[in-house]
Design a protein around this motif. Structure first.
Motif, mmCIF file in Angstrom:
data_model
loop_
_atom_site.group_PDB
_atom_site.id
_atom_site.type_symbol
_atom_site.label_atom_id
_atom_site.label_comp_id
_atom_site.label_asym_id
_atom_site.label_seq_id
_atom_site.Cartn_x
_atom_site.Cartn_y
_atom_site.Cartn_z
ATOM 1 N N ARG A 36 -11.415 8.980 4.364
ATOM 2 C CA ARG A 36 -10.496 8.047 5.014
ATOM 3 C C ARG A 36 -10.280 6.752 4.223
ATOM 4 N NH1 ARG A 36 -8.224 7.707 9.894
ATOM 5 N NH2 ARG A 36 -9.488 9.423 10.715
ATOM 6 N N PRO A 37 -11.339 6.063 3.744
ATOM 7 C CA PRO A 37 -11.097 4.800 3.016
ATOM 8 C C PRO A 37 -10.189 4.976 1.804
ATOM 9 C CG PRO A 37 -13.421 5.010 3.590
ATOM 10 C CD PRO A 37 -12.792 6.321 3.888
ATOM 11 N N ALA A 42 -4.871 4.365 -0.718
ATOM 12 C CA ALA A 42 -3.787 4.942 -1.518
ATOM 13 C C ALA A 42 -2.456 4.876 -0.788
ATOM 14 C CB ALA A 42 -4.119 6.388 -1.878
ATOM 15 N N LEU A 43 -2.495 5.085 0.519
ATOM 16 C CA LEU A 43 -1.257 5.108 1.295
ATOM 17 C C LEU A 43 -0.815 3.721 1.712
ATOM 18 C CD1 LEU A 43 -2.266 8.142 3.521
ATOM 19 C CD2 LEU A 43 -0.592 8.178 1.685
ATOM 20 N N ALA A 44 -1.759 2.777 1.754
ATOM 21 C CA ALA A 44 -1.459 1.380 2.122
ATOM 22 C C ALA A 44 -0.707 1.304 3.440
ATOM 23 C CB ALA A 44 -0.661 0.697 1.000
ATOM 24 N N TYR A 45 -1.259 1.959 4.447
ATOM 25 C CA TYR A 45 -0.646 1.915 5.767
ATOM 26 C C TYR A 45 -0.652 0.489 6.310
ATOM 27 C CZ TYR A 45 -0.509 6.970 6.346
ATOM 28 O OH TYR A 45 -0.221 8.304 6.217
ATOM 29 N N SER A 46 0.388 0.157 7.085
ATOM 30 C CA SER A 46 0.459 -1.160 7.727
ATOM 31 C C SER A 46 -0.495 -1.202 8.904
ATOM 32 C CB SER A 46 1.886 -1.433 8.207
ATOM 33 O OG SER A 46 2.211 -0.546 9.266
ATOM 34 N N ASP A 47 -0.616 -2.362 9.522
ATOM 35 C CA ASP A 47 -1.534 -2.515 10.644
ATOM 36 C C ASP A 47 -0.953 -1.986 11.952
ATOM 37 O OD1 ASP A 47 0.423 -4.339 11.198
ATOM 38 O OD2 ASP A 47 -0.870 -6.105 11.126
ATOM 39 N N GLY A 48 0.238 -1.429 11.899
ATOM 40 C CA GLY A 48 0.838 -0.847 13.092
ATOM 41 C C GLY A 48 1.539 -1.836 13.990
ATOM 42 N N SER A 49 1.671 -3.089 13.559
ATOM 43 C CA SER A 49 2.303 -4.090 14.399
ATOM 44 C C SER A 49 3.818 -3.946 14.450
ATOM 45 C CB SER A 49 1.934 -5.492 13.893
ATOM 46 O OG SER A 49 2.370 -5.654 12.548
ATOM 47 N N LYS A 50 4.390 -3.252 13.446
ATOM 48 C CA LYS A 50 5.841 -3.084 13.423
ATOM 49 C C LYS A 50 6.253 -1.976 14.385
ATOM 50 C CE LYS A 50 6.343 -4.651 8.633
ATOM 51 N NZ LYS A 50 6.840 -4.303 7.289
ATOM 52 N N CYS A 51 7.500 -1.995 14.763
ATOM 53 C CA CYS A 51 8.011 -0.990 15.683
ATOM 54 C C CYS A 51 8.206 0.336 14.954
ATOM 55 C CB CYS A 51 9.333 -1.446 16.296
ATOM 56 S SG CYS A 51 9.182 -2.956 17.278
ATOM 57 N N ASP A 124 -13.970 12.311 -6.667
ATOM 58 C CA ASP A 124 -15.236 11.598 -6.851
ATOM 59 C C ASP A 124 -15.930 11.338 -5.516
ATOM 60 O OD1 ASP A 124 -14.800 11.578 -9.561
ATOM 61 O OD2 ASP A 124 -14.006 9.535 -9.620
ATOM 62 N N ARG A 125 -15.150 11.108 -4.477
ATOM 63 C CA ARG A 125 -15.724 10.868 -3.152
ATOM 64 C C ARG A 125 -16.493 12.101 -2.667
ATOM 65 N NH1 ARG A 125 -16.776 6.319 -0.493
ATOM 66 N NH2 ARG A 125 -14.702 5.550 -1.078
ATOM 67 N N PHE A 126 -15.899 13.279 -2.842
ATOM 68 C CA PHE A 126 -16.608 14.482 -2.392
ATOM 69 C C PHE A 126 -17.774 14.805 -3.315
ATOM 70 C CE2 PHE A 126 -17.103 19.141 -1.773
ATOM 71 C CZ PHE A 126 -17.493 19.077 -0.443
#
Length: 359
Positions: A36-37, A42-51, A124-126
């Motif tokens: 997940r981290p 990598a995807l740089a998702y927003s904090d979800g505050s936008k509509c 590398d994570r796995f």
């Protein structure tokens, strides 16, 4: 016909478990939350505050890529089978009424990971997970490479010359649609295979040379557990031997021996391994126009017993996963081959954990 109930679905899933659902074993053995981290970074998702509709969970989407890789599925086929198969839905944690990502969403997710260069970090994570579980690189390492096919390109000789020189052919520059479908990184090479015995019992004097177009997957596995520890993707025409000096050797292996075939035998490689503290177990080449000395034949035969183990890695990826590059460009090819390497390590992890549990 009676209406299906919740208990009918549960009974069907129980039957799938009894028949040996590989994805269920994946869910029990592999902690997908460790990815997940790196996925969110990598995807740089927003904090979800936008509509607007929120994106699908990145771990769920990554598990879809695992399903794709395991079964060699296109994006469209993946969408269909997730909707169709209970085993896929259970692996993804989806119910019959839940929204399923469509083919375009799957493509965009994989594309964003590829452009962010995230596949190396996910690998590398796995690998860190494997080490934490006690599967440290041991007993030396084995290097090899295999060709991975890509859709063939129909280019003129002039266009091929431009591509080899690193230029975009002039006729393509004002045709973005055509350019997007042209793979400028894959290359043609010759794939040599041993000549087969004829019906009359004779064997042709020369081996077969088959034209091949695509990429090349270079790996280094540890001898003890046979996990892929280092890997690299190049075009199909790239030299195998030169990759040894480009980060393909694992310095964390507990033993210093390195096994490889004659493609890796060169003075530059021998000097490099000596300076880096590795012990070369690379096959020696046959002298030009001379018979192979008996003692070298015996030495190579002994090395082959160990070196041949790497062939099982490529056989698993090609027979079980149908490894093939469907996309255009080396960035996407690296993503495809990297996913195949992660999934191979997951399958190997599953096998070893079952072996340890039954011991």
């Amino acid at each position: 016909m009676k209406q299906p109930s919740f208990f009918d679905v549960e009974e069907r899933l129980a039957r799938l478990s009894g028949l040996g659902d590989q994805l269920e074993a994946f869910s029990r053995t592999v902690d997908f939350e460790v990815f997940r981290p790196d996925l969110e970074k990598a995807l740089a998702y927003s904090d979800g505050s936008k509509c607007g509709r929120p994106p699908f969970d990145p771990v769920l989407m990554f598990k879809i890529l695992v399903i794709q890789t395991l079964n060699n599925l296109s994006d469209e086929r993946t969408e269909y089978l997730i909707n169709d198969r209970l085993s896929f839905m259970r692996f993804l944690g989806l119910g019959l009424s839940d929204r399923v990502p469509d083919a375009k969403t799957v493509w965009l997710f994989r594309e964003r990971l590829a452009q962010a260069g995230a596949i190396e970090r996910l690998f590398d994570r796995f690998d860190a997970t494997l080490r934490t579980a006690g599967y440290l690189p041991m007993s030396g390492q084995i290097l090899d490479a295999t060709l991975v096919a890509a859709p063939k390109q129909r280019n003129t000789n002039a266009e091929k010359a431009d591509l080899r020189a690193g230029r975009i052919p002039e006729d393509w520059q004002d045709k973005p649609a055509k350019l997007s479908h042209k793979d400028r990184h894959a290359r043609w090479t010759l794939k040599f295979t041993k000549a087969k015995r004829q019906d009359d019992g004779t064997i042709p004097a020369t081996d077969l040379a088959i034209p091949f177009f695509g990429y090349k997957s270079h790996v280094s596995i540890d001898r003890k557990f046979r996990f892929i520890r280092k890997w690299k993707t190049t075009d199909a025409a790239a030299s195998d031997g030169a990759r040894l000096r480009e980060g393909l050797l694992d310095k964390t292996n507990t033993a210093s021996s390195v096994w490889a075939d004659t493609a890796y035998r060169s003075k530059a490689n021998e000097d490099f391994m000596d300076k880096q503290g590795f012990v070369s177990k690379v096959h020696r080449k046959k002298p030009h126009l001379k018979p192979m000395p008996r003692h070298i034949q015996k030495s190579n035969a002994g090395k082959s017993v160990v070196r041949s183990r790497v062939e099982h890695v490529f056989a698993d990826q090609k027979s079980q996963m149908g490894l093939f590059v469907r996309t255009v460009g080396i960035t996407r090819a690296t993503m495809r081959i990297g996913l195949a390497n992660i999934v191979y390590n997951m399958r190997r992890f599953l096998f070893l954990e079952r072996l340890n549990a039954s011991a």
